[in-house]
Enzyme design. Structure first.
Site, PDB file in Angstrom:
ATOM      1  N   CYS A  67      49.666  47.731  28.970  1.00  0.00           N
ATOM      2  CA  CYS A  67      48.522  48.577  29.302  1.00  0.00           C
ATOM      3  C   CYS A  67      47.991  48.301  30.705  1.00  0.00           C
ATOM      4  O   CYS A  67      47.004  48.893  31.121  1.00  0.00           O
ATOM      5  CB  CYS A  67      47.408  48.426  28.269  1.00  0.00           C
ATOM      6  SG  CYS A  67      46.740  46.766  28.203  1.00  0.00           S
ATOM      7  N   GLU A 127      47.909  38.512  28.612  1.00  0.00           N
ATOM      8  CA  GLU A 127      47.596  38.598  30.043  1.00  0.00           C
ATOM      9  C   GLU A 127      47.436  37.225  30.675  1.00  0.00           C
ATOM     10  O   GLU A 127      46.984  37.111  31.803  1.00  0.00           O
ATOM     11  CB  GLU A 127      46.388  39.507  30.302  1.00  0.00           C
ATOM     12  CG  GLU A 127      45.182  39.257  29.431  1.00  0.00           C
ATOM     13  CD  GLU A 127      44.073  40.280  29.661  1.00  0.00           C
ATOM     14  OE1 GLU A 127      44.140  41.095  30.581  1.00  0.00           O
ATOM     15  OE2 GLU A 127      43.093  40.217  28.893  1.00  0.00           O
ATOM     16  N   ASN A 186      47.972  43.433  34.910  1.00  0.00           N
ATOM     17  CA  ASN A 186      47.111  43.175  36.082  1.00  0.00           C
ATOM     18  C   ASN A 186      46.730  41.700  36.105  1.00  0.00           C
ATOM     19  O   ASN A 186      46.861  41.012  37.124  1.00  0.00           O
ATOM     20  CB  ASN A 186      45.829  44.014  36.024  1.00  0.00           C
ATOM     21  CG  ASN A 186      46.103  45.486  35.810  1.00  0.00           C
ATOM     22  OD1 ASN A 186      47.162  45.970  36.171  1.00  0.00           O
ATOM     23  ND2 ASN A 186      45.155  46.193  35.212  1.00  0.00           N
ATOM     24  N   ASP A 187      46.241  41.225  34.950  1.00  0.00           N
ATOM     25  CA  ASP A 187      45.860  39.817  34.882  1.00  0.00           C
ATOM     26  C   ASP A 187      47.079  38.912  34.738  1.00  0.00           C
ATOM     27  O   ASP A 187      47.103  37.808  35.287  1.00  0.00           O
ATOM     28  CB  ASP A 187      44.886  39.577  33.717  1.00  0.00           C
ATOM     29  CG  ASP A 187      43.455  39.899  34.113  1.00  0.00           C
ATOM     30  OD1 ASP A 187      43.068  39.508  35.232  1.00  0.00           O
ATOM     31  OD2 ASP A 187      42.736  40.530  33.341  1.00  0.00           O
ATOM     32  N   HIS A 221      33.709  62.139  46.609  1.00  0.00           N
ATOM     33  CA  HIS A 221      33.792  63.099  45.515  1.00  0.00           C
ATOM     34  C   HIS A 221      34.657  64.298  45.848  1.00  0.00           C
ATOM     35  O   HIS A 221      35.275  64.885  44.979  1.00  0.00           O
ATOM     36  CB  HIS A 221      32.395  63.538  45.095  1.00  0.00           C
ATOM     37  CG  HIS A 221      31.685  62.462  44.353  1.00  0.00           C
ATOM     38  ND1 HIS A 221      32.344  61.634  43.487  1.00  0.00           N
ATOM     39  CD2 HIS A 221      30.404  62.057  44.356  1.00  0.00           C
ATOM     40  CE1 HIS A 221      31.488  60.779  42.986  1.00  0.00           C
ATOM     41  NE2 HIS A 221      30.298  61.005  43.499  1.00  0.00           N
TER      42      HIS A 221
HETATM   43  C1  PEP Z   1      45.136  43.959  32.626  1.00  0.00           C
HETATM   44  O1  PEP Z   1      44.683  42.864  32.939  1.00  0.00           O
HETATM   45  O2  PEP Z   1      46.298  44.348  32.910  1.00  0.00           O
HETATM   46  C2  PEP Z   1      44.303  44.920  31.870  1.00  0.00           C
HETATM   47  C3  PEP Z   1      44.808  46.031  31.373  1.00  0.00           C
HETATM   48  O3  PEP Z   1      42.977  44.638  31.752  1.00  0.00           O
HETATM   49  P1  PEP Z   1      41.890  44.806  32.924  1.00  0.00           P
HETATM   50  O4  PEP Z   1      42.578  45.503  34.073  1.00  0.00           O
HETATM   51  O5  PEP Z   1      40.784  45.585  32.325  1.00  0.00           O
HETATM   52  O6  PEP Z   1      41.549  43.385  33.211  1.00  0.00           O
HETATM   53 MG    MG Z   2      42.839  42.117  32.020  1.00  0.00          MG
END
Ligand code: PEP
Ligand code: MG
Length: 559
Positions: A501, A430, A453-454, A188
């Site tokens: 995103c 994704e 990310n995915d 923290h």
């Molecule tokens: C992603 O997969 O890029 C995403 C924005 O969703 P999360 O990270 O929540 O899986």
């Molecule tokens: Mg995702």
């Protein structure tokens, strides 16, 4: 000159005299008690006082560092009244006949050890929290006041480890930087230091000797470097760096209220990713243009049972009203894979990342999905809502989800409940399947938002949770970038907009690439908004885009 290497957890250069945090000592007396009920009441009194103090600290943290910092103390309040914690203390007092101080000390040590032995680094850092809460109770039991800084001039503050309540109680005008012997990036103190923009370094171990107190020190929270008695050259170099950082800080501040527009007049929307209604404050402070991803999972992860339609409605409504007409895109429940919840009773899977998750759960359990959609549509009357579905692979999934949306709207209409007819429906791109099918999917929806990310995980067959994969999990891989280009082209051919995103949206080394392939919106964490706006405003796409588009079609260069 003495140089010490720690871990930089809050960027910035701090210069000043070194000062050790002097903690008021509480000596724990141990004895057995006869009147166990009286002792139990003595503990309960101290516990109540601690909870009250934590409420006051939450207010102070909210005023100084925003809602996220305040939440730390609200969490501490919950920890102070946690039933397991309380029962363990009760057992020590009532059955072992230990005095309250001994009971709190022993239970705190047990709980801290339990947290420290967990694998997850976030949970490990919670060991400091339970000690902090317990020390507060012990301080009240012993009638001891908290420690502080008895220096007239601002200092670089050194401590073995600072508890969050100690950090908040400090007079910030006296602090030029933090150095702690222990701690981690998710402690923290690190979180608070980042929120307040104070340079901080953790994990220097026992390298700081008491005799260094009062000597000049420079810390670089970016590199983790601590220099005691710096020579002229080191001092000049770091002071120059500080000047540069302050200049950048001022520049970013001056960008608030400015458009995200390139030198040659191309604009892009910069929105924010949030995880709970409390995060809206950070969106506003950082001048986010809207919310591009509200991960609705927090509603499911925080409770013991499915959140009701009413609870969800209140949360969505709050975000929409607080955003005052700016666009808010809420993603429907993305549970499964790394986000497991007991009450969902999902069967154990061999490959959860490729299993029953996200939209697959929503379509398999239409009643559960309908509850969320009813809450979303009801909230749509309070702002500009977009709904998006996670983990799409096929056109039929989107059609089925949209059909359920239509049913929900019809139900609300029949019940005379207001909702907006202008809710945009989008999907996350994704999976490689969704990217490859984006020409067809674009005909079904109003927008795409790429979850990189995915998308990286599934395209490169690289588990995003597995740290050992290191450079193999490469979101810069041309396979990922080419898919993004394909998706953007298919979106535009069909007259819909496309955003990103995933974490990649905030990667400033790719801002020119995203502008080149025509991404319309980037949704990033609130703190990334202004640096991204700066990068956009520095770009001239006439110069960068032809070069980037050509490179995307050519050989792969590892970055
Ligand atoms: C992603 O997969 O890029 C995403 C924005 O969703 P999360 O990270 O929540 O899986
Ligand atoms: Mg995702």
């Amino acid at each position: 000159m003495i140089t010490i290497q720690g871990k930089g957890v809050s960027a910035g250069v701090g210069v000043g005299p070194l000062y050790f945090y002097h903690r008021a000592k509480t000596t724990i007396k141990r004895y057995h008690v006869e009147d166990v009920d009286a002792e139990w009441h003595r503990f309960k009194g101290a516990q109540t006082a601690a909870i009250e103090q934590l409420g006051e600290l939450a207010d102070k943290a909210r005023a100084e560092a925003g809602d996220e910092a305040a939440m730390l103390f609200e969490t501490h309040q919950m920890m102070a009244e946690d039933l397991d914690y309380e029962e363990a203390i009760e057992q020590q007092i009532k059955e072992e006949k230990n005095n309250a101080e001994a009971a709190v000390t022993d239970v705190a040590a047990q709980f801290a050890e339990m947290f420290a032995s967990m694998e997850d680094s976030y949970m490990q850092a919670r060991a400091a929290d339970v000690k902090d809460v317990s020390n507060r109770i012990l301080g009240i039991l012993a009638g001891v006041a908290a420690g502080g800084i008895a220096s007239e001039v601002p200092v670089i503050l050194a401590a073995d480890d600072l508890a969050p309540s100690e950090t908040v109680q400090l007079d910030k005008s006296k602090i030029l930087g933090f150095i702690t012997a222990g701690g981690s990036g998710s402690s923290h103190t690190a979180i608070l230091a980042r929120t307040m923009g104070i340079p901080a370094i953790v994990g220097v171990g026992n390298a700081l000797k008491p005799e260094y107190e009062g000597r000049p020190v420079i810390i670089d929270g970016g590199t983790g470097n601590v220099v005691i008695d710096p020579d002229d050259m080191t001092r000049d170099r770091l002071l120059k760096k500080r000047e540069e950082e302050l200049r950048l800080q001022r520049l970013l501040e001056s960008l608030k209220g400015q458009p995200n527009i390139t030198k040659d007049g191309k604009s892009i929307r910069i929105y924010c990713n949030i995880g709970s209604p409390e995060d809206v404050h950070a969106v506003q402070v950082n001048d986010g243009g809207g919310i591009g991803l509200f991960r609705s999972e927090f509603l499911y992860l925080n409770g013991e049972d499915y959140p009701t339609e009413e609870q969800q409605f209140e949360a969505y409504k709050q975000v929409l009203s607080d955003m005052e007409g700016k666009e808010v895109i809420i993603r429907t429940c993305d549970i499964g894979a790394d986000k497991q919840i007991g009450y969902f009773n999902l069967p154990k899977e061999e490959n959860p990342a490729m299993g029953m998750r996200a939209l697959r759960i929503s379509l398999t359990r239409p009643d559960f999905f309908k509850t969320q959609l009813r809450a979303l549509y009801r909230a749509s009357a309070y702002g500009k809502l977009g709904i998006m579905f996670p983990m799409v692979t096929s056109v039929w999934e989107v059609r089925e989800a949209k059909k359920i949306c239509e049913n929900v709207k019809n139900e609300l209409k029949a019940e005379g409940i207001p909702y907006s007819e202008n809710v945009q429906i989008g999907i996350m791109i994704e999976t490689p399947a969704a990217a490859i099918m984006s020409d067809r999917l674009a005909k079904e929806v109003d927008f795409f938002s790429c979850g990189t990310n995915d998308l990286t995980q599934y395209t490169l067959a690289c588990d995003r949770q597995n740290n050992d994969l290191g450079r193999f999990y490469d979101p810069h891989h041309p396979a990922v970038l080419r898919l993004l280009k394909l998706v953007a082209d298919n979106a535009h051919k069909n007259g819909i907009w496309v955003g990103i995103c995933g974490e990649l949206g905030a990667d400033l080394t790719l801002t020119e690439t995203f502008l080149a392939i025509g991404i319309d919106e980037l949704s990033v964490s609130p703190r990334a908004v202004l640096p991204l706006r700066n990068a956009v405003r520095m770009t001239d796409t006439r110069e960068s885009s032809p070069r980037i588009l050509e490179a995307l079609g050519s050989e792969y260069h590892h970055t």
